[in-house]
Motif scaffolding. Sequence first.
Motif, PDB file in Angstrom:
ATOM      1  N   GLU A  67       0.811  -1.226   0.000  1.00  0.00           N
ATOM      2  CA  GLU A  67       0.000   0.000   0.000  1.00  0.00           C
ATOM      3  C   GLU A  67       0.843   1.274   0.000  1.00  0.00           C
ATOM      4  N   THR A  68       2.137   1.155   0.260  1.00  0.00           N
ATOM      5  CA  THR A  68       3.016   2.319   0.323  1.00  0.00           C
ATOM      6  C   THR A  68       3.323   2.783  -1.090  1.00  0.00           C
ATOM      7  N   ASP A  69       3.023   4.055  -1.380  1.00  0.00           N
ATOM      8  CA  ASP A  69       3.297   4.544  -2.723  1.00  0.00           C
ATOM      9  C   ASP A  69       4.438   5.543  -2.789  1.00  0.00           C
ATOM     10  N   LYS A 119       5.618   2.927  -6.374  1.00  0.00           N
ATOM     11  CA  LYS A 119       4.706   2.467  -7.428  1.00  0.00           C
ATOM     12  C   LYS A 119       4.839   3.377  -8.625  1.00  0.00           C
TER      13      LYS A 119
END
Length: 107
Positions: free
Chosen positions: A48-50, A106
């Motif tokens: 979930e870390t972008d 990402k």
Amino acid sequence: MPIEMYIISGDVARVNGQLAVSRAFGDKNLKSHLSSDPDVTNADVDAETDLLILASDGLWKVMSNQEAVDIVRKVKDPEKAAKQLAIEALVRESKDDISCIVVRFKG
């Protein structure tokens, strides 16, 4: 994973009439003016870390975490995002050194 850095030098802080640079942490005559205790926060980097923003207090003194994230999310290229953060800190009249690194996890 691209890691880009953009640095803009601002005003140089002084402690006791001397330059307040990292080497000053070891100067005994400046110990009463400086703290070498780091501000550390642990966070898990997961799917979930972008992004990650690493910046000096020249940035954080003039904008909140959320404001910085909002600026970075509008700019896909991490180098351009870091530059935009530094420019915004200058626009907000930061009087401290501004260093900024943006890491995108990402695409």
